[in-house]
Every structure is written in C-alpha cells, then in structure tokens.
Design an enzyme around this catalytic site. Structure first.
Site, PDB file in Angstrom:
ATOM      1  N   CYS A   2     -13.900 -14.454  -8.592  1.00 48.16           N
ATOM      2  CA  CYS A   2     -14.502 -14.476  -7.434  1.00 48.16           C
ATOM      3  C   CYS A   2     -14.915 -15.851  -7.412  1.00 48.16           C
ATOM      4  O   CYS A   2     -14.340 -16.991  -7.259  1.00 48.16           O
ATOM      5  CB  CYS A   2     -16.853 -13.602  -8.483  1.00 48.16           C
ATOM      6  SG  CYS A   2     -16.425 -12.754  -8.899  1.00 48.16           S
ATOM      7  N   ARG A  27     -11.074 -15.308  -2.689  1.00 51.23           N
ATOM      8  CA  ARG A  27     -11.232 -14.354  -3.921  1.00 51.23           C
ATOM      9  C   ARG A  27     -11.756 -13.956  -3.934  1.00 51.23           C
ATOM     10  O   ARG A  27     -11.486 -12.804  -5.552  1.00 51.23           O
ATOM     11  CB  ARG A  27     -12.235 -16.049  -4.733  1.00 51.23           C
ATOM     12  CG  ARG A  27     -11.163 -17.730  -5.046  1.00 51.23           C
ATOM     13  CD  ARG A  27     -12.244 -18.384  -4.777  1.00 51.23           C
ATOM     14  NE  ARG A  27     -11.938 -18.307  -6.542  1.00 51.23           N
ATOM     15  CZ  ARG A  27     -11.562 -19.320  -7.462  1.00 51.23           C
ATOM     16  NH1 ARG A  27     -10.439 -19.994  -6.985  1.00 51.23           N
ATOM     17  NH2 ARG A  27     -12.041 -18.882  -8.748  1.00 51.23           N
ATOM     18  N   TRP A  74     -15.515 -10.337  -6.656  1.00 54.14           N
ATOM     19  CA  TRP A  74     -14.126  -9.637  -6.540  1.00 54.14           C
ATOM     20  C   TRP A  74     -14.826  -8.342  -8.357  1.00 54.14           C
ATOM     21  O   TRP A  74     -14.632  -9.243  -9.175  1.00 54.14           O
ATOM     22  CB  TRP A  74     -12.804 -10.030  -6.822  1.00 54.14           C
ATOM     23  CG  TRP A  74     -11.005  -8.625  -7.142  1.00 54.14           C
ATOM     24  CD1 TRP A  74     -11.113  -8.089  -5.980  1.00 54.14           C
ATOM     25  CD2 TRP A  74     -11.108  -8.924  -7.944  1.00 54.14           C
ATOM     26  NE1 TRP A  74     -10.595  -7.600  -6.778  1.00 54.14           N
ATOM     27  CE2 TRP A  74     -10.139  -7.540  -7.434  1.00 54.14           C
ATOM     28  CE3 TRP A  74     -11.327  -8.856  -9.296  1.00 54.14           C
ATOM     29  CZ2 TRP A  74      -9.037  -7.124  -8.655  1.00 54.14           C
ATOM     30  CZ3 TRP A  74     -10.612  -8.747 -10.426  1.00 54.14           C
ATOM     31  CH2 TRP A  74      -9.903  -7.411 -10.149  1.00 54.14           C
ATOM     32  N   ASN A 100     -18.673 -16.914 -11.653  1.00 56.87           N
ATOM     33  CA  ASN A 100     -16.876 -16.609 -11.341  1.00 56.87           C
ATOM     34  C   ASN A 100     -16.506 -15.981 -13.349  1.00 56.87           C
ATOM     35  O   ASN A 100     -16.081 -17.759 -14.082  1.00 56.87           O
ATOM     36  CB  ASN A 100     -16.022 -17.369 -11.044  1.00 56.87           C
ATOM     37  CG  ASN A 100     -14.307 -16.975 -10.673  1.00 56.87           C
ATOM     38  OD1 ASN A 100     -14.171 -16.161 -11.093  1.00 56.87           O
ATOM     39  ND2 ASN A 100     -13.882 -18.248 -11.126  1.00 56.87           N
ATOM     40  N   GLY A 101     -16.106 -15.208 -13.339  1.00 56.32           N
ATOM     41  CA  GLY A 101     -14.893 -15.293 -15.030  1.00 56.32           C
ATOM     42  C   GLY A 101     -15.333 -14.086 -16.051  1.00 56.32           C
ATOM     43  O   GLY A 101     -15.467 -12.545 -14.840  1.00 56.32           O
ATOM     44  N   GLU A 476      10.253  -9.070  -2.773  1.00 57.61           N
ATOM     45  CA  GLU A 476       8.747  -9.385  -2.297  1.00 57.61           C
ATOM     46  C   GLU A 476       8.323  -8.595  -0.930  1.00 57.61           C
ATOM     47  O   GLU A 476       7.372  -8.432  -0.321  1.00 57.61           O
ATOM     48  CB  GLU A 476       9.754 -11.144  -1.572  1.00 57.61           C
ATOM     49  CG  GLU A 476       8.115 -11.942  -1.053  1.00 57.61           C
ATOM     50  CD  GLU A 476       7.266 -12.234  -1.870  1.00 57.61           C
ATOM     51  OE1 GLU A 476       6.829 -11.919  -3.178  1.00 57.61           O
ATOM     52  OE2 GLU A 476       5.544 -12.298  -0.695  1.00 57.61           O
ATOM     53  N   LYS A 480       4.778  -7.144  -0.385  1.00 59.04           N
ATOM     54  CA  LYS A 480       4.156  -8.187   0.580  1.00 59.04           C
ATOM     55  C   LYS A 480       3.457  -6.523   1.715  1.00 59.04           C
ATOM     56  O   LYS A 480       2.087  -6.200   2.384  1.00 59.04           O
ATOM     57  CB  LYS A 480       5.049  -8.738   1.335  1.00 59.04           C
ATOM     58  CG  LYS A 480       4.135  -9.544   2.560  1.00 59.04           C
ATOM     59  CD  LYS A 480       3.496 -11.068   2.192  1.00 59.04           C
ATOM     60  CE  LYS A 480       3.893 -10.903   0.649  1.00 59.04           C
ATOM     61  NZ  LYS A 480       3.354 -11.730  -0.409  1.00 59.04           N
ATOM     62  N   GLU A 483       0.896  -4.816  -0.065  1.00 60.39           N
ATOM     63  CA  GLU A 483      -0.225  -4.995  -0.528  1.00 60.39           C
ATOM     64  C   GLU A 483      -0.906  -5.407   1.330  1.00 60.39           C
ATOM     65  O   GLU A 483      -2.472  -5.096   0.813  1.00 60.39           O
ATOM     66  CB  GLU A 483       0.370  -6.724  -0.466  1.00 60.39           C
ATOM     67  CG  GLU A 483      -0.726  -6.732  -0.694  1.00 60.39           C
ATOM     68  CD  GLU A 483      -0.405  -9.042  -1.405  1.00 60.39           C
ATOM     69  OE1 GLU A 483       0.965  -9.488  -1.648  1.00 60.39           O
ATOM     70  OE2 GLU A 483      -1.702  -9.741  -2.009  1.00 60.39           O
ATOM     71  N   HIS A 499      21.299   5.250  -8.821  1.00 66.03           N
ATOM     72  CA  HIS A 499      20.923   5.520 -10.140  1.00 66.03           C
ATOM     73  C   HIS A 499      20.038   6.376 -10.089  1.00 66.03           C
ATOM     74  O   HIS A 499      19.125   5.692 -10.866  1.00 66.03           O
ATOM     75  CB  HIS A 499      20.997   3.844 -11.026  1.00 66.03           C
ATOM     76  CG  HIS A 499      22.384   3.914 -11.295  1.00 66.03           C
ATOM     77  ND1 HIS A 499      23.101   4.300 -11.273  1.00 66.03           N
ATOM     78  CD2 HIS A 499      22.785   2.598 -10.379  1.00 66.03           C
ATOM     79  CE1 HIS A 499      24.205   3.033 -11.423  1.00 66.03           C
ATOM     80  NE2 HIS A 499      24.159   2.720 -11.148  1.00 66.03           N
ATOM     81  N   LYS A 596      -7.236 -13.148  -3.529  1.00 73.19           N
ATOM     82  CA  LYS A 596      -5.678 -13.886  -3.488  1.00 73.19           C
ATOM     83  C   LYS A 596      -6.293 -14.724  -5.113  1.00 73.19           C
ATOM     84  O   LYS A 596      -4.353 -14.503  -5.555  1.00 73.19           O
ATOM     85  CB  LYS A 596      -5.960 -14.826  -2.995  1.00 73.19           C
ATOM     86  CG  LYS A 596      -4.656 -16.201  -2.653  1.00 73.19           C
ATOM     87  CD  LYS A 596      -5.148 -17.444  -1.693  1.00 73.19           C
ATOM     88  CE  LYS A 596      -3.282 -17.445  -1.090  1.00 73.19           C
ATOM     89  NZ  LYS A 596      -2.227 -16.191  -0.819  1.00 73.19           N
TER      90      LYS A 596
END
Ligand code: M6R
Length: 601
Positions: A2, A27, A74, A100-101, A476, A480, A483, A499, A596
């Site tokens: 957060c 965040r 978040w 936050n935590g 990557e 992206k 996301e 395969h 993030k």
C-alpha cells in the site's frame, strides 16, 4: 502493499496529502483515505475506489488540517470496501492509523481485544493497531503508548498514527519502506520519495525497528527501545519532473518514450575503454566467487535471465530463480554470489530469497533502481540501475536499464572469475551499447506498433517466441501484454512450441517472433510451423532477417549487436502492448488487481 503518507506543518496540508496519495497510487489503488487534525478533533475521510474518488468526497466535506495521514490500498485482508479503507480508528475515534505491511499476529490480537470489549468495524489486520494504541493510552503518554502498541505487533509494517489533540505524527517501520521528507517549514513521511518530491528532495530513511515522532518544529528518531538516533539527511537525485506525466496520456507511454534517456544514465561513466568501469566493483571484486544465482520476480526475473545467459556465455556458472521458488533445497556455499534484481527494492519474495541465500553463506548483491530501498540496505553491496522513478505499474524503462546494468556487471564478474568476457569481441558490444539510446529513439520513430495492434485486436490469444537472448524478451513481451491488456498472452522458448503449445495455435493467435540475429534458422522454422497451422506471424527483427520473408507483419528494429537487439525488440513489444491496451480502454498505468511493488509473500 500500500502507500502511506503523512504531512506535518502549520498551514492546511490536505492538498499535499491528496497529491502524495496520487503519486503513491502505483502501490495500490483499490481504496484510499486521509485523517487530519485541525484543532477540533480528528476528521477522517475514506472510501473504496481510487484517489480521484477520495478527492471528490474530501472536496465535498471541506475537511482541513495541518497535520494528517493518508493511505492508498492494495487489499490483502478484507475486500476493498469503505470500511476496510484506511485510516482505521480506535473505538473512541481519537486515534487514527495508516499501515503498509501485514500484521502476522492480528488474529490473536483481535480476539484478545474483542474479549476486552474493543469493537472492530473492518476485516483488516491493521485495525488492531489503533485499538492497541487506545489500550496503551490508558496508562501511558502518547509516544510511550505508541511504542507499546508497536511492540505488540509481529509482522511487517510501516505505520503512521495520530492522536486527537496531539500535534504530532507517530511512525514506525519494520520490513516495509518509510522515508521522511524534510523541508524548511514542513515534514513528510511516505512509503516512497515521489510522494513528496515536488516539495523537498531532502530525506531521511527509516531503518527497521525505528520509531519517529514528527512534530511541526522537530523530528525525534529513536529505536523501538527508546534510544535516540542521530541520522543526517541526504539529498535524492531524482528530478520532481520525472514523477509527472510530462504531457503524455499515461506514465507508461512516457516511460517507454524516455528509455533513451534512462539507458544513457544507466551506462554513464560505467564503461571505460570498452570494459566495465564500476565504482562499486573495481577489478578483482569477485575473485572469491565461483558461481552466481540470480533471484527476481516478474519483469526483473526476465532481466535476470538475460544476465545469467551472458554469464553462462562467459563460462561462469549462473542460474536464475523465481524468487518465490528459491528455497532451502538450493545448494549455496560461500563461493556463491546471490544477486537480487528488483526495480523497487521492496519485493517481499525477492527479499526473502536474498535472506535465505545470505543465511546459507552466499555473498549478496542488489541490482535495484531505488536508493535507500530495503534490498539496497540488506544486501552486502548494491548497484543502482539509475532509471529514474517509474510510476506505471508495468515495468518498461527499468527492464532495459536492468539489462544493460547486468551486462556490464556480468562482464566484471566473468573477468574476475574466469578471466573471460561474455563476448568474443567486447569492443563490438560496447560500441553498440554506446549507440543503444540512439537506436531506441529510432525504434520509437518507426510508429508501426499502433497499426500492428489494430490489425490483431480481437485475436483469441497472443503468443511470443524467441530463442537464446530473445527468449527473455519473448516472455517479457507476453507478461507486459497480459498485464495491461487483460488478453491471454504467453511467451515460449521458440523450440518448445512444438512440444505442446502448438495445439493452441489457430488463425486467431498471432505469434510474435523475436529474433536477435544470433540464432540459426531454427526460430524461422518454428515460426513456419505455427504459420502452417494458420497463425499469423509478426516478425520483430531487423529489416533483412530471413524471418521477414515468412512474416505477415513486421515490427522493425535497427541493426545492432545481437546481444542488444532483444532490448530494441522489447521496445516494439512494449509499444504493441501499450497501443492494444489503449484501444481496449484499459487502465494502463493501474491495471486491475496489480500494484507496482509487491511487499507481501
Ligand atoms: O520491484 P520488482 O522489480 O521487484 O518487481 C517485480 C515484479 O513485481 C514486477 O516486475 C512486475 O512483474 C511488473 N509489474 C511487470 O511489469
């Protein structure tokens, strides 16, 4: 995970709190709130939704105050509702807390407090904190009560708290970032510097188990046990303009477009006469090392794969681990160098992996963007990628800066460990590295990604393939894409397609084929195998690569060293994701369900 902010000053600080929250929204952005003290008690305003919605309700309520705290969330414990939004208050409404935590012992504490008659109004772990504070206020003055409350907690936290009628913000940290901003007539406290950078660049970083009491005219820093701490402030080098959108519609677009600048900064002064020249690691720094393990998550993991491949090419044993999969079964000894690659420097999985490596005897190095971050403080050494603040949740410029920084570091390590370089002709690599910012600009000038995005909009799925150093770029590209577009995208090693994944291929699944020019014809053959099953092929390559003879569409990159071609291909793929997400009307800078910096395991 957060974002928290606090502001202590004489004049009204509500706009500063809201502005800070907007800059911390990367965040977390599922609910937000503030509390301010204005001499007539604590006023709390909070709601589910983004800071914009909070701004409207704050505007309507006209609350004001010089001392305040704020939070953007978040969710971990409890869904994003008005009740679960921070700040949380005690039963009397005289204490307000943002956090936050994760409080590991919140269940036991809640049971204990409820048994004593304290009433809870949310599902969060955080709410135990204001009630503990309230309980200790019965026997202690505010600072001591706060300390006692913090002592009751197990877990990770960055906390800012207020008590009605007390002109101070109380702060504490363990395992979650917290930084103080110092200016002539006001103080700030935040999870990250961009929250207040437009007001001051003078900062003091909190360490674990430290408590701060921030008053309008002074700040006292002490250990949890109450021993006073003297710590000088430092000046951060980030430019406040870097934390704004600079005229772009989205931070992500700005951060893609600015890659030539961030790359130039990452390289600046780090390449001597076509060899590494790292102040942090002079020649011989890694003489005692015999193998390398790189731990990282998400995009940083893809950059890590790039770095490991370069080390392997130079004959240095190097492995990459998704940080969340790195456990005690991985053999480590005192000849192991564990490198944590993390943009934010706060990713809990990566920090835990680094901890494990260190406990097992490895030497540790952080490759990160954030000075003062937890990883930079916890690793034995740190190398900063110097990409500048990245606000968009999707990592873009930090990936390219991680890759070039790891390239130079890989050369330093291989020279020390094996007397080799990752390239037969290092001069050719460094010449290309010097030209990389210009090459990135020329990719940006091609302006074809938007058309390709239009051509394939509405496809069932999007696949990305590559081999060798194009493989990390393929995975990557897929990360992206999924996301920010919310479309199904997967990256595969080109040779793996046959395969299993080939069963997914149809005329509705474009296959973006990344080639660097260093591979044999196999990747072209793999693309043809997909094309035979009807899939459109989009080549991401130089103009004259054989893949363009096969491809249905082309995202061009200029000629460069094969070990840097992937970075240019990646810029095209970033633009492809961006334009596709834009066409689909997605929340590009704040994609759903993400944040993030992921500070929970
Ligand atoms: O801050 P970190 O580099 O440690 O973050 C790791 C991942 O959470 C991050 O790269 C994530 O995958 C990005 N949002 C991808 O764009």
């Amino acid at each position: 995970m957060c974002g928290i902010i606090a502001r202590v000053g004489a004049d009204d600080g509500v706009d500063r709190l809201l502005g800070g929250l907007e800059r911390l929204e990367y965040r977390g952005y599922d609910s937000a709130g503030i509390a301010v003290e204005n001499g007539a008690g604590l006023a709390v305003q909070k709601c589910s939704g983004q800071v914009n919605e909070l701004k409207e309700s704050v505007h309507d309520s006209q609350i004001y105050g010089g001392i305040g705290i704020g939070h953007t969330r978040w969710s971990t414990h409890g869904p994003p509702t008005d009740d679960n939004a921070h700040p949380h208050t005690d039963s009397t409404g005289e204490v307000a807390v943002v956090h936050n935590g994760v409080i590991d012992n919140h269940t036991e504490l809640r049971e204990e407090l409820e048994a004593e008659g304290y009433e809870f109004t949310s599902d969060t772990d955080t709410e135990v904190i204001p009630h503990l504070f309230e309980r200790h206020l019965e026997d202690h003055p505010p600072e001591a009560a706060f300390r006692e409350a913090v002592r009751d907690l197990d877990g990770s936290y960055a906390i800012a708290a207020m008590v009605e009628g007390v002109d101070a913000v109380f702060a504490a940290r363990r395992g979650s970032p917290l930084v103080l901003g110092v200016s002539d007539d006001e103080y700030f406290l935040a999870s990250d510097v961009p929250a207040f950078l437009e007001h001051t660049d003078e900062v003091v970083y909190f360490e674990d188990d430290e408590v701060g009491v921030i008053q309008p005219d002074e700040v006292e820093l002490s250990t949890l046990d109450g021993q006073s701490i003297e710590r000088s402030s430092e000046i951060v080098s980030w430019d406040p303009e870097e934390t704004g959108k600079g005229g772009y519609d989205h931070f992500m677009r700005k951060e893609i477009e600015n890659q030539h600048v961030s790359l130039a900064n990452s390289i600046q002064g780090r390449v001597g006469d076509r060899e590494p020249d790292l102040d942090e690691f002079p020649p011989g720094s890694f003489e005692d090392i015999d193998s390398v393990q790189i731990v990282a998550c998400g995009t940083s993991f893809h950059a890590a794969k790039y770095g490991a491949q370069l080390l392997n090419k130079a004959g240095v044993p190097a492995q990459t681990f998704r940080a969340s999969e790195y456990d005690d079964s991985v053999p480590v000894d005192d000849g192991t160098l564990a490198i944590a690659v993390t943009q934010s420097g706060e990713t809990a999985d990566t920090l835990a992996a680094l901890d494990r490596a260190s406990a097992a005897g490895a030497r540790t190095t952080a490759v990160t963007n954030v000075v003062g971050s937890t990883v930079a403080r916890e690793a034995d050494d740190a190398l900063f990628i110097r990409a500048g603040p990245e606000i968009g949740v999707a990592a873009t410029k930090t990936f390219s800066s991680q890759v070039v920084t790891l390239s130079v570091l890989a050369h330093r390590i291989s020279a020390d460990v094996a007397g080799t370089a990752p390239w037969d002709d290092p001069a050719a690599f460094y010449d290309a590295l010097e030209r990389l910012p210009d090459h990135v600009e020329s990719v940006l000038d091609t302006e074809v990604a938007a058309d390709v995005a239009d051509d394939y909009l509405g496809s069932d799925a999007f696949f990305f393939i590559g081999r060798g150093l194009a493989y990390p770029v393929a995975i990557e590209g897929a990360l992206k894409f999924k996301e920010i577009t919310y479309e199904h995208a997967e990256g595969f090693a080109a040779g793996e397609l046959k395969h299993g994944p080939l069963a997914l291929v149809t005329p509705q699944t474009p296959v973006f084929t990344v080639v660097t020019g260093d591979e044999d014809d196999s990747t072209v053959i793999n693309a043809e195998e997909a094309q035979t099953r009807g899939a459109p092929i989009v080549a991401v390559s130089t103009d004259d690569h054989a893949i363009t003879d096969v491809a249905d569409a082309h995202l061009p990159i200029p000629e460069t060293h094969p070990d840097l071609a992937g970075l240019l291909a990646n810029v095209q793929l970033q633009l492809l994701s961006y334009h596709t997400a834009d066409r689909l009307g997605r929340a590009i800078d704040k994609p759903r369900n993400l944040a993030k910096s992921v500070t929970v395991e």
